[in-house]
Design an enzyme around this catalytic site. Structure first.
Site, short mmCIF file in Angstrom:
data_model
loop_
_atom_site.label_atom_id
_atom_site.label_comp_id
_atom_site.label_asym_id
_atom_site.label_seq_id
_atom_site.Cartn_x
_atom_site.Cartn_y
_atom_site.Cartn_z
N CYS A 30 -37.54 -1.89 5.44
CA CYS A 30 -38.60 -2.85 5.10
C CYS A 30 -38.88 -3.76 6.29
O CYS A 30 -40.04 -4.09 6.58
CB CYS A 30 -38.20 -3.69 3.90
SG CYS A 30 -38.09 -2.75 2.38
N CYS A 69 -41.33 -3.21 -2.53
CA CYS A 69 -40.23 -3.83 -3.24
C CYS A 69 -40.02 -5.27 -2.78
O CYS A 69 -40.72 -5.77 -1.90
CB CYS A 69 -38.96 -3.02 -2.99
SG CYS A 69 -38.48 -3.00 -1.28
N CYS A 114 -44.19 6.68 -0.17
CA CYS A 114 -42.85 6.18 0.10
C CYS A 114 -42.57 4.87 -0.62
O CYS A 114 -41.44 4.37 -0.60
CB CYS A 114 -42.66 5.96 1.59
SG CYS A 114 -42.80 7.49 2.48
N ASP A 122 -44.02 1.85 -0.03
CA ASP A 122 -44.21 0.62 0.72
C ASP A 122 -45.46 0.69 1.60
O ASP A 122 -45.58 1.61 2.43
CB ASP A 122 -43.02 0.36 1.66
CG ASP A 122 -41.76 -0.02 0.91
OD1 ASP A 122 -41.76 -1.05 0.23
OD2 ASP A 122 -40.77 0.73 1.04
#
Ligand SMILES: Cc1ncc(COP(=O)(O)O)c(C=O)c1O
Ligand SMILES: Cc1ncc(COP(=O)(O)O)c(C=O)c1O
Lengths: 128, 402, 402, 128
Positions: free
Chosen positions: A104, A60, A35, A37
């Site tokens: 996130c 990211c 994915c 992350d």
């Protein structure tokens, strides 16, 4: 109008508490490379309080910033309070995240909860 | 020479969009000031504007060996792609041919236009590509059926720069009597194209990819093919594309394309050397890999995967160092999926997330590339420094892929 | 002040297209030089371009009292019209509502987009207009059925300049729960528009009609309406309109629109006086008639019919005298039919062929109009001098219509 | 690239033989105002030759130019030759017309033929 808030960019560019705690009392890892992350949180815990925290993140800009901010938010805090950390708090502390990057902050919350779970299972203590 | 202020940035995203050339800006400005008449009007001021666009049409046609009547101006590459595809679909539908062959690495403009056709009952065969990112012409041959109305395969890929065997596919389509469209948005102005020799029936182009203006492009459609309208209305473009003609942009596009053609050979030589220099430099980073074929690629395109890091954070830190780059498909769209192109060449998700596209222009210098190589090396190293994936790879908990 | 070289022409075709304002040309040039980055990119150069278009979006939204998220940039008015119509049609189709109400005097972009829908099974009700060229709101009310998915009536007509009862139609559509689109290409920047107050669901505009650049326009779509793509592809415009954003044109459009808004009141006053002066002057020509309502019309529009002559020869001779004019719908298209708008207001073919549209700009002077009136008078007289129709009319073999 | 050739524009701007012959020996009128073009040809005929010709036209630039050119082409010509005038000859003499304006040259041909027909019916003579 910029992609990220100043706060996000600051925490992305100068992430706080980056690294590893070799003798951590708790470790939480969430996400997967598929994915895009992965977050890993290392906690040092003294007197039911987070005395030190470090993180490693593959992800990211907002993933790195969320990790950094999350570590700042829990450092020195009692575990009961740490348990209550929400992704919203992380995002707000960063002056917001773009909608499609909210996950996130969720990951950051989950990483910390995973570390607390790890602590519970290592020690048998309850953290909430 | 490209116009405008020199940024103290190293711009390596020319596959996304280019800086307009000085001549193109000049032409644009000239037309905006002096040729604002409506080309569809009778009076002199309008007829002058008409002359300008017809001259541009001739010049553009000349560059790809088409005839002027085969050139339709559009608002860019996406519109041209969409119009080409609905044109073929309408012809196919009339004949009961509802099958289309394409590749797995097309631009979204083609991909999504085809997805819509799929919803309307068309069947789409998506050909795989080799691990170098190239379509196999034998696959094309095999995929064509009696009910195939269109083969659409891009000329050059926008992410990994691979050049497709267009003339071979053209020959196959001609032999089989199937329409052949190629999205040449990345190729026009950069590599020589001859629609006749390569048996191309339809071709899409976009001016801002060759130092022309944004918001203008063209669709070439071979004579004899009945074009379907995407935009209905007035009688502009022989009734095939409504809307008051964008005279300044059309003329500036022609200027830019002629410039590009004039310098093509020399630029390709220079760029190929720079490209290979950059590839060599980045290859020095451990656990990295070039995406796409090393030779059959645009002279300007470099695309790498770096294991253990994620692309966006790399891009943002490179930007801090003054380097404008992209991760392949320019996109802050909210889509978090890795590029379909990288997946198509066999990069697994883990690695596909860590991609970097650097695309050069004629103005790119060796010094800039040295700076870029240094910056990428440092940044990749820095990000790996606190990447849990990288730690696991090094600890042997995960296996290196690259 | 409009930019560019002053032509020694009297330009009276501003309804077809306008000269760009100096400020718009400047903004265009600034962006072409300095903001060429791709707005969909992560790096600063791209994000700066993104900021520019988002600022433009806000400014444009402000002018029509929309919110920025309701503005979609297109390549012009025709594209906006087409997209609005397919949007409503898709929504209608999903609900089994396949009836559309429109007027008999729409622009070809609307007319032909609807014609295509007709071929796809939609039913189109074309409302007549009064002999002044205005839709009757009661007709709209009566025409709406349970299966009506869209009412599309233009804000101001491009040939005869008539202003339609948009807010009344908006209120009716709101009450009946039917989508309302208005082609406001002739109105935006010229008359005040408030999409909320007027209950407009969708609105089309084109920059080159208000001294902005060609090749750019916008579609306003009220929040909550699911927009259909005309151009599929990338995620630009929130996924609703693919194609690398035309940053310079978007920003220059906003500049032009803000200028137009700032001067609107004053210009309208000035133009209305000039318009009425011109109407009075031309009315001095025997057997002539104003087309469209004398009052409910754009401040810039004058349209006449002259009996016994044909329009094209009039236009060509006016051009020789330095006057740029049009016959209504700008069109050298090969269509020899007289304007559907003039027929709709009841002009018979014989008379409809002899029409002349003079459309003013803020720079038009009284002196220019004096010259135009003189030129038109002389030319009409000259052409009548050898017109067999005029001879028959005067000989009583034919009856005067006007 | 201009809409019309120089020749067309010349004949449009300075049409030859414009006007009426009150005592014409033959008159031909074709077209109708509905279609936007009417041409009327007046012929003076002496010794089976067109000794004078005038025209009136309601129509577009190319209609006026076609009438003008047609009168030039038949002036002084024997009727047998006039009969053979084709629209193609008119268009060619004008250095061509846009495709969608070719019907103007057809009208010119037809107007002249109509005049000849008129002459035939008035005089009983044959013109071919
Ligand atoms: C009323 C109206 N609608 C639509 C259009 C089309 O606009 P564009 O030529 O910018 O596509 C025009 C002008 O041509 C117009 O006047
Ligand atoms: C291969 C390819 N096709 C189509 C497009 C679309 O072109 P535009 O953005 O001009 O619509 C692009 C660039 O964005 C491209 O690289």
């Amino acid at each position: 109008m910029a992609l990220y808030s100043e706060k996000v960019m600051d925490h992305f560019r100068n992430p706080r508490n980056v690294g590893v705690i070799e003798d951590a009392d708790a470790v939480g890892e969430v996400g997967n490379a598929k994915c895009g992350d992965i977050m890993k949180m290392y906690l040092k815990i003294d007197n039911d309080t987070v005395s030190d925290v470090k993180f490693e993140t593959f992800g990211c800009g907002s993933a790195i910033a969320s990790s950094s901010m999350a570590t700042e938010l829990i450092k020195g805090k009692p575990l009961s309070e740490v348990r209550k950390l929400t992704n919203k708090a992380v995002a707000e502390a960063l002056d917001g995240l773009p909608d499609y990057k909210m996950h996130c902050s969720v990951l950051a919350e989950e990483a910390i909860h995973a570390a607390l779970d790890d602590y519970e299972s290592r020690t048998g203590k309850k953290t909430e | 020479m490209k116009g405008g202020t020199k940024l103290d940035k190293i711009y390596l995203d020319n596959a996304a969009t280019t800086k307009m050339s000085e001549a193109a800006i000049k032409e644009m400005t000239r037309c905006m000031n002096d040729y604002y008449g409506n080309p569809s009007s009778l009076y002199t001021v309008g007829q002058q504007a008409k002359e300008i666009i017809e001259k541009a049409r001739e010049e553009i046609a000349g560059v790809i060996n088409a005839s002027p009547k085969e050139i339709y101006f559009t608002s860019g590459g996406s519109e041209a792609d969409n119009q080409a595809i609905i044109t073929a679909a309408a012809i196919g539908k009339r004949k009961g041919k509802m099958h289309i062959v394409t590749s797995a690495i097309e631009h979204h403009a083609v991909l999504h236009a085809l997805r819509r056709l799929k919803n309307e009952g068309f069947e789409i065969t998506e050909l795989p590509v080799s691990k170098e990112g190239i379509v196999n012409k034998e696959d094309v041959k095999k995929a064509i059926r009696d009910d195939t109305c269109l083969v659409t395969v891009m000329y050059a890929n926008n992410e990994i720069g691979t050049l497709q065997p267009v003339s071979e596919i053209g020959a196959i389509c001609k032999e089989k009597g199937v329409l052949f469209h190629t999205d040449a948005v990345q190729a026009v102005g950069h590599v020589p194209i001859d629609v006749k020799a390569e048996n191309i029936d339809m071709l899409s182009a976009s001016a801002h990819k060759f130092h022309g203006p944004k918001g203008i492009g063209f669709l070439y459609v071979r004579k004899g093919i009945i074009v379907s309208n995407l935009i209905e209305g007035g009688a502009q473009e022989r009734g095939k594309r409504a809307g008051t003609e964008n005279v300044p942009a059309i003329s500036a596009m022609a200027v830019a394309l002629k410039e590009a053609e004039a310098g093509m050979k020399e630029n390709a030589k220079k760029l190929t050397a720079l490209r290979d220099y950059l590839i060599k430099g980045l290859s020095g980073i451990p656990h990295s890999a070039l995406n796409g074929d090393a030779k059959k690629r645009l002279p300007s395109n470099v695309n790498f995967c770096f294991e253990g890091i994620e692309g966006e954070s790399l891009l943002l830190l490179l930007d801090d160092k003054g380097i404008c780059a992209s991760s392949g498909s320019a996109c802050t769209s909210g889509s978090l999926d890795p590029s379909h192109v990288l997946l198509a060449i066999g990069r697994v998700h883990d690695v596909a997330h860590g991609s970097l596209r650097l695309s050069l222009s004629e103005e790119t210098t060796k010094e800039e590339l040295d700076a870029a190589i240094k910056a990428v090396k440092e940044t990749v190293e820095y990000l790996r420094g606190f990447s849990p994936v990288w730690r696991d790879l090094n600890a042997g908990k995960l296996q290196f892929i690259l």
